[in-house]
Design a protein around this motif. Structure first.
Motif, mmCIF file in Angstrom:
data_model
loop_
_atom_site.group_PDB
_atom_site.id
_atom_site.type_symbol
_atom_site.label_atom_id
_atom_site.label_comp_id
_atom_site.label_asym_id
_atom_site.label_seq_id
_atom_site.Cartn_x
_atom_site.Cartn_y
_atom_site.Cartn_z
ATOM 1 N N TYR A 11 36.637 30.874 38.867
ATOM 2 C CA TYR A 11 35.300 31.632 39.010
ATOM 3 C C TYR A 11 35.144 32.988 38.205
ATOM 4 O O TYR A 11 34.142 33.348 37.706
ATOM 5 N N ARG A 14 45.130 45.718 45.472
ATOM 6 C CA ARG A 14 45.306 45.578 46.845
ATOM 7 C C ARG A 14 45.002 46.584 47.762
ATOM 8 O O ARG A 14 44.400 46.204 48.855
ATOM 9 N N PHE A 50 40.967 40.603 47.478
ATOM 10 C CA PHE A 50 41.896 39.446 48.040
ATOM 11 C C PHE A 50 41.667 38.241 47.297
ATOM 12 O O PHE A 50 42.027 36.902 47.502
ATOM 13 N N GLU A 70 31.522 49.623 47.666
ATOM 14 C CA GLU A 70 31.044 48.243 48.068
ATOM 15 C C GLU A 70 31.695 47.131 47.392
ATOM 16 O O GLU A 70 31.574 47.203 46.277
ATOM 17 N N LEU A 71 32.532 46.208 48.062
ATOM 18 C CA LEU A 71 33.172 45.338 47.505
ATOM 19 C C LEU A 71 32.010 43.849 47.667
ATOM 20 O O LEU A 71 31.643 43.582 48.679
ATOM 21 N N PHE A 72 32.146 43.179 46.622
ATOM 22 C CA PHE A 72 31.387 41.863 46.400
ATOM 23 C C PHE A 72 32.536 40.885 45.812
ATOM 24 O O PHE A 72 33.089 41.187 45.084
ATOM 25 N N TRP A 73 32.397 39.644 46.306
ATOM 26 C CA TRP A 73 33.331 38.722 46.296
ATOM 27 C C TRP A 73 32.834 37.292 45.484
ATOM 28 O O TRP A 73 32.009 36.881 46.266
ATOM 29 N N ASP A 101 29.350 34.056 42.384
ATOM 30 C CA ASP A 101 28.086 34.069 43.148
ATOM 31 C C ASP A 101 27.401 35.140 43.648
ATOM 32 O O ASP A 101 26.426 35.236 44.425
ATOM 33 N N ARG A 102 28.113 36.371 43.675
ATOM 34 C CA ARG A 102 27.739 37.660 44.121
ATOM 35 C C ARG A 102 27.564 38.716 43.018
ATOM 36 O O ARG A 102 27.103 39.931 43.194
ATOM 37 N N ASP A 143 23.975 40.035 43.091
ATOM 38 C CA ASP A 143 23.845 41.092 44.277
ATOM 39 C C ASP A 143 24.811 42.467 43.753
ATOM 40 O O ASP A 143 23.950 43.476 44.320
ATOM 41 N N GLU A 193 22.556 44.439 41.466
ATOM 42 C CA GLU A 193 21.118 44.706 42.258
ATOM 43 C C GLU A 193 21.506 45.906 43.272
ATOM 44 O O GLU A 193 20.763 46.968 43.153
#
Lengths: 199, 199
Positions: free
Chosen positions: B15, B165, B170, B180-183, B186-187, B190, B193
């Motif tokens: 991904y 880490r 993860f 702010e974490l986006f994983w 497909d994010r 977001d 934005e």
């Protein structure tokens, strides 16, 4: 006519919550027929070797998931409170969902059960909750509750869960369109577009 | 000025491939500064208790992931061939990526390495591949390769992995915008934005 979308979901599954709140309107707009497929996620996870939700088994991912849920819910305009108990047992409301899967009250019933779990942070696996959710949707909530607990319907929910397993479903929500599997609320739009692409 | 987006990725992560192919154009259009953060996913997974990619450890999910990859790649107009070896080792190209992370050739270098893994189904953890990817992007590919293998740069990649880490990362790709974490690929939208929503 487009092929239908089969919507496999569990009331105890947080991303299923987002899909339950969204799918009826989206499928209607896409002119794709919606088939509700409630099933039990617990037996599936146990067969995959998990004794708990994968979100509870992995600390880092677990913490992330609640941030992601809050953001996604806000994005969709859906209320969300992180539940104090996760995953919640949902056997009784799932039996009622299976019983009502082809009834016109199915969507609203499912949204009410889900809101209780994910917005009101309340247990759902009890008579009172299910009766309240059925209130105003069916003439005789107690009769529906009784029928849903019949041996035939109990067996049908087990069979539906085995069907999910046979189809290769490993999580919820999952969407199946003519044999094509889509996994996760964030694939709902893709699944509907796929259905629309087929005659 | 919006805050920047930190893009944590691994060449061995499928991904991450989608995000590497998409992010430079998307971030540019969003007027969000992009910071490339190559890191090693192997040590992170091992600390989480996995000896392999989670996609290899879970058969059902593993099979699904390649269908999902093919569909997502088609959706984005990105070429994709399911690799005969997964996950591929990527230590050397990651060292070069860390070395070049702030260079103007970074994006194109990363796309070339990724295309070799995910479109041409070829190994990437070797001198020839990295030299070929640097060809035409830098004046002296051999000098860059040499510098990337210096002790300082090797230590810096280990340190960057420890930083991932520490940040609670993860998996890959991950995006970090002001804490702010986006994983997940497909994010990505977001995350951009979110950056745009901040002054």
């Amino acid at each position: 006519m487009h092929p239908p979308i089969d919507f496999w979901f569990e009331f105890g599954s947080n991303y299923s919550y987002l899909s339950v709140m969204r799918i009826e309107a989206l499928a209607s707009r896409a002119q794709v027929a919606l088939r509700w497929k409630p099933f039990l996620l617990g037996p599936i996870f146990r067969e995959l070797g998990w004794q708990n939700s994968p979100f509870n088994e992995q600390k880092e991912k677990g913490e992330y998931v609640w941030r992601d849920m809050a953001r996604r819910a806000a994005k969709y305009g859906v209320p969300f409170t992180r539940p104090s108990n996760f995953p919640r047992r949902a056997l009784l409301p799932l039996r009622v969902a299976l019983f009502g899967a082809e009834q016109p009250w199915m969507g609203e019933y499912c949204r009410r059960i889900m809101l209780r779990n994910w917005s009101q942070d309340a247990e759902i696996d009890n008579d009172e909750t299910v009766l309240a959710a059925l209130g105003g949707l069916v003439l005789d909530p107690a009769a529906v509750l009784h029928a849903a607990q019949g041996e035939d319907n109990k067996a049908a929910l087990r069979a539906q869960t085995e069907e999910a397993r046979r189809l290769g479903i490993f999580g919820a929500p999952s969407f199946m369109v003519q044999g094509e599997l889509f996994w996760g609320d964030d694939r709902l739009e893709d699944a509907l577009e796929y259905a629309q692409s087929l005659a």
